[in-house]
Design an enzyme around this catalytic site. Structure first.
Site, PDB file in Angstrom:
ATOM      1  N   SER A 148       0.826  -1.285   0.002  1.00 34.92           N
ATOM      2  CA  SER A 148      -0.033  -0.188   0.051  1.00 34.92           C
ATOM      3  C   SER A 148       0.869   1.117   0.002  1.00 34.92           C
ATOM      4  O   SER A 148       2.410   1.220   1.226  1.00 34.92           O
ATOM      5  CB  SER A 148      -1.421   0.503   1.447  1.00 34.92           C
ATOM      6  N   TYR A 155      -2.098  -1.019   9.860  1.00 33.05           N
ATOM      7  CA  TYR A 155      -2.899  -1.034   8.854  1.00 33.05           C
ATOM      8  C   TYR A 155      -1.193  -0.548   8.129  1.00 33.05           C
ATOM      9  O   TYR A 155      -0.364  -1.119   7.340  1.00 33.05           O
ATOM     10  CB  TYR A 155      -3.410  -0.791   7.977  1.00 33.05           C
TER      11      TYR A 155
END
Length: 268
Positions: A151, A164
Protein backbone atom coordinates in the site's frame (compact mmCIF):
# COMPACT_ATOMS: atom_id res chain seq x y z
CA UNK A 1 -17.02 -33.38 -12.92
CA UNK A 2 -16.85 -29.82 -11.62
CA UNK A 3 -14.17 -27.25 -12.39
CA UNK A 4 -13.03 -27.50 -8.79
CA UNK A 5 -12.41 -31.20 -9.25
CA UNK A 6 -10.74 -30.88 -12.66
CA UNK A 7 -8.07 -28.48 -11.49
CA UNK A 8 -6.92 -30.96 -8.90
CA UNK A 9 -6.88 -33.95 -11.26
CA UNK A 10 -5.00 -32.68 -14.31
CA UNK A 11 -1.66 -31.06 -15.00
CA UNK A 12 -1.81 -27.29 -14.63
CA UNK A 13 1.25 -26.71 -16.80
CA UNK A 14 3.17 -23.68 -15.63
CA UNK A 15 1.04 -23.70 -12.50
CA UNK A 16 -2.18 -22.16 -11.28
CA UNK A 17 -2.46 -18.60 -10.02
CA UNK A 18 -3.30 -18.50 -6.31
CA UNK A 19 -4.98 -15.24 -5.28
CA UNK A 20 -5.94 -14.42 -1.70
CA UNK A 21 -8.65 -11.92 -0.85
CA UNK A 22 -10.21 -12.80 -4.20
CA UNK A 23 -13.93 -12.42 -3.47
CA UNK A 24 -14.13 -8.64 -4.05
CA UNK A 25 -12.16 -5.55 -5.00
CA UNK A 26 -8.55 -5.79 -6.13
CA UNK A 27 -8.31 -9.56 -5.67
CA UNK A 28 -11.35 -10.25 -7.85
CA UNK A 29 -10.03 -7.83 -10.48
CA UNK A 30 -6.65 -9.58 -10.56
CA UNK A 31 -8.43 -12.92 -10.93
CA UNK A 32 -10.37 -11.50 -13.89
CA UNK A 33 -7.21 -10.25 -15.62
CA UNK A 34 -5.37 -13.54 -15.18
CA UNK A 35 -8.37 -15.65 -16.21
CA UNK A 36 -8.68 -13.56 -19.39
CA UNK A 37 -5.10 -14.64 -20.15
CA UNK A 38 -6.03 -18.30 -19.71
CA UNK A 39 -4.67 -18.87 -16.22
CA UNK A 40 -6.22 -21.54 -14.04
CA UNK A 41 -7.02 -20.13 -10.63
CA UNK A 42 -7.11 -20.89 -6.94
CA UNK A 43 -9.20 -18.24 -5.18
CA UNK A 44 -9.10 -17.77 -1.41
CA UNK A 45 -11.28 -15.56 0.81
CA UNK A 46 -13.43 -15.74 3.93
CA UNK A 47 -16.81 -15.20 2.24
CA UNK A 48 -17.58 -18.50 0.52
CA UNK A 49 -20.72 -17.24 -1.25
CA UNK A 50 -18.99 -14.25 -2.84
CA UNK A 51 -15.95 -16.35 -3.63
CA UNK A 52 -17.97 -18.97 -5.48
CA UNK A 53 -19.90 -16.25 -7.34
CA UNK A 54 -16.61 -14.86 -8.67
CA UNK A 55 -15.44 -18.37 -9.59
CA UNK A 56 -18.63 -19.24 -11.45
CA UNK A 57 -18.44 -16.04 -13.48
CA UNK A 58 -14.82 -16.64 -14.43
CA UNK A 59 -15.51 -20.25 -15.40
CA UNK A 60 -18.41 -19.18 -17.61
CA UNK A 61 -16.70 -16.18 -19.23
CA UNK A 62 -13.17 -17.50 -19.68
CA UNK A 63 -13.57 -21.29 -19.65
CA UNK A 64 -10.83 -21.75 -17.07
CA UNK A 65 -10.69 -24.14 -14.12
CA UNK A 66 -11.14 -22.42 -10.77
CA UNK A 67 -10.70 -23.91 -7.32
CA UNK A 68 -12.22 -21.98 -4.41
CA UNK A 69 -10.89 -22.30 -0.87
CA UNK A 70 -12.97 -20.44 1.75
CA UNK A 71 -10.48 -19.58 4.49
CA UNK A 72 -9.78 -16.87 7.05
CA UNK A 73 -6.06 -16.22 6.65
CA UNK A 74 -5.86 -14.28 9.91
CA UNK A 75 -6.12 -17.62 11.74
CA UNK A 76 -2.74 -18.96 12.86
CA UNK A 77 -3.10 -22.31 11.09
CA UNK A 78 -4.66 -21.00 7.88
CA UNK A 79 -1.61 -20.75 5.56
CA UNK A 80 -0.51 -24.28 6.44
CA UNK A 81 -4.05 -25.57 5.90
CA UNK A 82 -4.15 -23.87 2.51
CA UNK A 83 -0.85 -25.44 1.44
CA UNK A 84 -2.03 -28.88 2.58
CA UNK A 85 -5.33 -28.48 0.73
CA UNK A 86 -3.54 -27.72 -2.53
CA UNK A 87 -0.96 -30.45 -2.02
CA UNK A 88 -3.74 -33.00 -1.51
CA UNK A 89 -5.47 -31.73 -4.67
CA UNK A 90 -2.27 -31.97 -6.69
CA UNK A 91 -2.29 -28.27 -7.53
CA UNK A 92 1.00 -26.64 -8.55
CA UNK A 93 1.09 -22.93 -7.73
CA UNK A 94 2.98 -21.01 -10.39
CA UNK A 95 1.87 -17.51 -9.40
CA UNK A 96 1.08 -16.40 -5.85
CA UNK A 97 -0.76 -13.13 -5.27
CA UNK A 98 -0.91 -12.24 -1.57
CA UNK A 99 -3.72 -9.70 -1.65
CA UNK A 100 -5.86 -10.43 1.42
CA UNK A 101 -5.78 -7.58 3.91
CA UNK A 102 -7.86 -5.42 6.21
CA UNK A 103 -7.71 -2.08 8.00
CA UNK A 104 -9.23 -0.47 11.07
CA UNK A 105 -9.13 3.31 11.07
CA UNK A 106 -8.80 4.77 14.55
CA UNK A 107 -6.29 5.38 17.33
CA UNK A 108 -4.51 2.28 18.62
CA UNK A 109 -5.75 2.99 22.15
CA UNK A 110 -9.34 2.81 20.93
CA UNK A 111 -9.02 -0.54 19.16
CA UNK A 112 -9.57 -3.97 20.71
CA UNK A 113 -6.07 -5.44 21.24
CA UNK A 114 -7.25 -8.75 19.79
CA UNK A 115 -8.32 -6.91 16.64
CA UNK A 116 -4.85 -5.38 16.36
CA UNK A 117 -3.27 -8.83 16.51
CA UNK A 118 -5.74 -10.14 13.94
CA UNK A 119 -4.91 -7.32 11.50
CA UNK A 120 -1.17 -7.83 11.91
CA UNK A 121 -1.52 -11.59 11.44
CA UNK A 122 -3.55 -11.16 8.25
CA UNK A 123 -1.69 -8.27 6.63
CA UNK A 124 1.85 -9.30 7.53
CA UNK A 125 2.12 -12.73 9.14
CA UNK A 126 -0.03 -14.59 6.62
CA UNK A 127 1.79 -12.94 3.70
CA UNK A 128 5.20 -14.04 4.99
CA UNK A 129 4.12 -17.57 5.88
CA UNK A 130 2.16 -18.18 2.68
CA UNK A 131 5.12 -16.95 0.65
CA UNK A 132 7.50 -19.25 2.57
CA UNK A 133 5.20 -22.22 2.01
CA UNK A 134 5.00 -21.91 -1.79
CA UNK A 135 8.40 -20.40 -2.61
CA UNK A 136 10.55 -23.57 -2.27
CA UNK A 137 8.66 -25.43 -5.01
CA UNK A 138 9.00 -22.43 -7.33
CA UNK A 139 12.74 -22.30 -6.67
CA UNK A 140 13.04 -26.03 -7.31
CA UNK A 141 11.26 -25.64 -10.67
CA UNK A 142 13.24 -22.55 -11.57
CA UNK A 143 10.12 -20.54 -12.38
CA UNK A 144 7.24 -18.79 -10.68
CA UNK A 145 6.03 -15.41 -9.51
CA UNK A 146 5.03 -13.83 -6.20
CA UNK A 147 3.11 -10.56 -5.99
CA UNK A 148 2.61 -9.10 -2.53
CA UNK A 149 0.03 -6.30 -2.43
CA UNK A 150 1.32 -3.58 -0.11
CA UNK A 151 0.00 0.00 0.00
CA UNK A 152 1.10 3.61 -0.36
CA UNK A 153 0.56 3.66 3.42
CA UNK A 154 3.78 1.61 3.64
CA UNK A 155 5.89 4.63 2.70
CA UNK A 156 5.23 6.78 5.80
CA UNK A 157 3.89 6.19 9.32
CA UNK A 158 0.09 6.25 9.38
CA UNK A 159 -1.37 7.67 12.62
CA UNK A 160 -5.01 6.63 13.10
CA UNK A 161 -4.35 3.73 10.76
CA UNK A 162 -1.09 2.68 12.38
CA UNK A 163 -1.47 -1.10 12.29
CA UNK A 164 -2.40 -1.13 8.63
CA UNK A 165 0.45 1.19 7.64
CA UNK A 166 3.00 -0.73 9.71
CA UNK A 167 1.85 -4.11 8.41
CA UNK A 168 2.06 -2.88 4.82
CA UNK A 169 5.53 -1.46 5.50
CA UNK A 170 6.46 -4.99 6.58
CA UNK A 171 5.09 -6.36 3.32
CA UNK A 172 7.07 -3.83 1.29
CA UNK A 173 10.34 -4.46 3.14
CA UNK A 174 9.84 -8.23 3.17
CA UNK A 175 9.21 -8.30 -0.56
CA UNK A 176 12.20 -6.13 -1.40
CA UNK A 177 14.41 -8.45 0.62
CA UNK A 178 12.94 -11.52 -1.02
CA UNK A 179 13.39 -9.95 -4.46
CA UNK A 180 17.13 -9.74 -3.78
CA UNK A 181 17.29 -13.30 -2.45
CA UNK A 182 15.61 -14.72 -5.55
CA UNK A 183 17.54 -12.86 -8.25
CA UNK A 184 18.62 -15.22 -11.02
CA UNK A 185 16.40 -18.09 -9.83
CA UNK A 186 13.63 -17.68 -12.40
CA UNK A 187 11.17 -16.59 -9.71
CA UNK A 188 9.74 -13.09 -10.13
CA UNK A 189 9.04 -11.26 -6.84
CA UNK A 190 7.41 -7.83 -6.65
CA UNK A 191 5.42 -5.65 -4.25
CA UNK A 192 2.58 -3.61 -5.74
CA UNK A 193 1.35 -0.64 -3.69
CA UNK A 194 -2.08 0.79 -4.49
CA UNK A 195 -3.28 4.08 -3.11
CA UNK A 196 -6.93 4.83 -2.41
CA UNK A 197 -8.96 2.35 -4.46
CA UNK A 198 -12.70 1.78 -4.84
CA UNK A 199 -13.12 -1.40 -2.78
CA UNK A 200 -15.48 -2.61 -0.03
CA UNK A 201 -12.75 -1.60 2.46
CA UNK A 202 -12.59 1.89 0.91
CA UNK A 203 -16.03 2.51 -0.66
CA UNK A 204 -17.15 5.46 -2.76
CA UNK A 205 -15.62 7.44 -5.57
CA UNK A 206 -13.43 10.47 -5.09
CA UNK A 207 -11.00 12.47 -7.23
CA UNK A 208 -7.82 10.47 -7.74
CA UNK A 209 -9.24 7.23 -6.40
CA UNK A 210 -8.29 4.25 -8.54
CA UNK A 211 -10.51 1.41 -9.73
CA UNK A 212 -9.64 -2.22 -8.90
CA UNK A 213 -9.25 -2.94 -12.61
CA UNK A 214 -6.54 -0.30 -12.87
CA UNK A 215 -4.64 -1.83 -9.98
CA UNK A 216 -4.99 -5.27 -11.59
CA UNK A 217 -3.45 -3.91 -14.80
CA UNK A 218 -0.53 -2.61 -12.75
CA UNK A 219 -0.09 -6.05 -11.21
CA UNK A 220 -0.02 -7.73 -14.63
CA UNK A 221 2.50 -5.16 -15.88
CA UNK A 222 4.62 -5.60 -12.74
CA UNK A 223 4.84 -9.34 -13.39
CA UNK A 224 6.51 -8.53 -16.71
CA UNK A 225 8.95 -6.07 -15.16
CA UNK A 226 12.05 -6.36 -13.02
CA UNK A 227 11.59 -3.79 -10.23
CA UNK A 228 11.20 -5.07 -6.65
CA UNK A 229 8.37 -2.64 -5.92
CA UNK A 230 5.80 -0.79 -8.04
CA UNK A 231 3.33 1.94 -7.00
CA UNK A 232 0.01 1.99 -8.83
CA UNK A 233 -0.74 5.26 -10.65
CA UNK A 234 1.50 8.24 -11.42
CA UNK A 235 -0.08 10.46 -8.75
CA UNK A 236 0.59 7.88 -6.06
CA UNK A 237 4.10 7.30 -7.35
CA UNK A 238 4.74 11.01 -6.88
CA UNK A 239 3.13 10.92 -3.43
CA UNK A 240 5.26 8.04 -2.19
CA UNK A 241 8.42 9.67 -3.55
CA UNK A 242 7.66 12.91 -1.70
CA UNK A 243 6.54 11.25 1.53
CA UNK A 244 9.25 8.60 1.50
CA UNK A 245 12.27 10.58 0.29
CA UNK A 246 11.66 14.34 0.30
CA UNK A 247 9.69 15.29 3.40
CA UNK A 248 11.12 14.86 6.91
CA UNK A 249 9.55 11.87 8.64
CA UNK A 250 7.82 14.10 11.22
CA UNK A 251 6.19 16.19 8.47
CA UNK A 252 5.11 13.15 6.44
CA UNK A 253 3.69 11.54 9.57
CA UNK A 254 1.72 14.67 10.49
CA UNK A 255 0.22 14.95 7.02
CA UNK A 256 -0.68 11.27 6.89
CA UNK A 257 -2.14 11.48 10.39
CA UNK A 258 -4.40 14.39 9.42
CA UNK A 259 -5.69 12.43 6.45
CA UNK A 260 -6.58 9.36 8.50
CA UNK A 261 -7.95 11.43 11.38
CA UNK A 262 -10.46 12.96 8.97
CA UNK A 263 -11.25 9.46 7.72
CA UNK A 264 -11.74 8.22 11.30
CA UNK A 265 -14.16 11.04 12.04
CA UNK A 266 -16.06 10.19 8.89
CA UNK A 267 -16.30 6.53 9.95
CA UNK A 268 -17.68 7.50 13.34
Amino acid sequence: MTSNERIGQRSVGQGAALITGASTGIGAAIAEKLAARGAELVLVARDSARLEAVAERLRAEHRVAVLTVPLDLSRQDAPARLAKRLEDAGVEVGTLVNNAGAAHIGAVGDVDPARIRQLADLNAGAVAETTALFLPAMLARGRGAIVNVASTAAYAPAPHNAVYGASKAFVLSFTRGLWYETRGTGVRVVAVSPGATETPMNPGRAPGKRRPEQVAETVVAALRGRAPAVVDGWAYRLQTFVFGRVLPTRTATALTGRFFLRAARHVR
